[in-house]
Design a protein around this motif. Structure first.
Motif, short mmCIF file in Angstrom:
data_model
loop_
_atom_site.label_atom_id
_atom_site.label_comp_id
_atom_site.label_asym_id
_atom_site.label_seq_id
_atom_site.Cartn_x
_atom_site.Cartn_y
_atom_site.Cartn_z
N ARG A 168 -10.11 -1.56 3.65
CA ARG A 168 -9.05 -1.57 4.68
C ARG A 168 -8.38 -2.94 4.75
NH1 ARG A 168 -13.37 0.62 7.68
NH2 ARG A 168 -13.36 2.92 7.64
N ARG A 184 -6.14 -3.32 1.75
CA ARG A 184 -4.93 -2.49 1.91
C ARG A 184 -3.89 -3.25 2.75
NH1 ARG A 184 -3.07 0.87 -0.94
NH2 ARG A 184 -1.41 -0.66 -0.91
N ASP A 209 -0.27 -4.50 1.42
CA ASP A 209 0.97 -4.06 2.08
C ASP A 209 1.85 -5.26 2.43
OD1 ASP A 209 -0.46 -1.21 3.92
OD2 ASP A 209 0.13 -1.48 1.82
N ARG A 244 -1.82 -1.52 -6.97
CA ARG A 244 -2.52 -0.33 -6.50
C ARG A 244 -4.00 -0.64 -6.25
NH1 ARG A 244 -1.36 4.83 -9.64
NH2 ARG A 244 -1.43 5.78 -7.58
N LEU A 245 -4.59 0.12 -5.35
CA LEU A 245 -5.97 -0.10 -4.92
C LEU A 245 -6.85 1.06 -5.38
CD1 LEU A 245 -8.24 -1.38 -3.33
CD2 LEU A 245 -7.09 -0.75 -1.21
N GLY A 267 -6.82 3.77 2.79
CA GLY A 267 -5.60 3.30 2.12
C GLY A 267 -5.78 3.12 0.62
N ILE A 268 -6.67 3.92 0.06
CA ILE A 268 -6.96 3.83 -1.38
C ILE A 268 -5.91 4.63 -2.16
CG2 ILE A 268 -8.70 4.19 -3.16
CD1 ILE A 268 -9.71 2.33 -1.01
N ASP A 269 -5.50 4.13 -3.32
CA ASP A 269 -4.55 4.87 -4.16
C ASP A 269 -5.24 5.71 -5.23
OD1 ASP A 269 -2.11 3.64 -3.06
OD2 ASP A 269 -2.91 1.79 -3.95
#
Ligand code: DX5
Ligand code: ZN
Length: 227
Positions: free
Chosen positions: A157, A160, A164, A171-172, A190-192
């Motif tokens: 978190r 992320r 942002d 990307r995460l 908020g993981i990609d």
């Protein structure tokens, strides 16, 4: 945007690896996560660039090669030549990380850096601007089938929020201990890109479990979109 699923072949049946990979592809996997281990940086030994080259022939999905090896500089070119689309190296293993990341990128491959569970996010301070993705280990690397380390979710978190603000194109990815029971909670951090190995390949229904986890991610994205 829904997080995507990256099944890790570490837990696949190596005697039928191509068929197992095709099952995950049929189930909606977006990437194939290739766990490379040298028995030195991590206790286990798995596969090398030769298996990556063989996998290249059976799937068009991006090959996400996670190098859990010492001195990754010595092997990056082999994985680029084998057809890797993404290569991640551990910050704990790369002495010349900036050079390694740019060597991967110069090869036309997306470059990622990996943090072990106890490595702080500050390890990204001087490299975040040079990478395409960050991979957070949610287990101690070396083996599939381990339990996710809960403290890594708070780390995810925090990362992320930082991405942002500072690096929205980076990307995460998270890796280790993700199952049908926690994939929604993990993605909500908020993981990609979500790596999952034993939950899929040990389920007895590779395609069905992949479909189920992909559906869970789509349902979460829909809920987040409408709330
Ligand atoms: C562990 C590997 C992970 C692992 C994930 O060192 O990097 O990719 O295979 O497997 P599960 O999902 O079984 O924890
Ligand atoms: Zn991995």
């Amino acid at each position: 945007m829904a997080a995507v699923l990256a099944p890790s072949i570490l837990s696949a049946d190596f005697a039928r690896l191509g068929a197992d990979v095709k099952e995950t592809e049929a189930g909606g996997a977006a990437l194939i996560h290739v766990d490379v281990m040298d028995g030195h940086f991590v206790p286990n030994i798995t596969i090398g660039s030769g298996v990556t080259k063989a996998l290249r022939k059976v799937t068009d999905l991006p090959l996400d090669c996670h190098l859990m090896i010492s001195e990754p500089d010595r092997h990056v070119d082999d994985f680029i030549a084998a057809g890797a689309d993404m290569i991640s190296v551990h910050v704990e293993a790369a002495t010349h990380l900036h050079r390694t990341v740019h060597r991967i990128r110069d090869g036309g491959v997306k470059a990622g850096v990996v943090l072990n569970p106890s490595t702080p996010l500050s390890a990204l301070d001087e490299i975040l601007g040079d990478v395409d993705f960050v991979l957070l280990m949610s287990v101690n690397p070396g083996f599939g089938g381990q339990k996710l380390i809960p403290s890594v979710l708070q780390k995810a978190r925090a990362l992320r929020q930082r991405l942002d603000l500072e690096a929205p194109d980076v990307r995460l990815e998270i890796d280790g201990g993700v199952t049908v029971d926690n994939v929604t909670e993990v993605a909500a951090c908020g993981i990609d890109m979500i790596v999952t190995g034993s939950a899929v390949f040990g389920s007895g229904d590779i395609r069905g479990t992949t479909e189920r986890m992909v559906r869970q991610l789509a349902e979460l994205a829909e809920r987040e979109r409408t709330c």
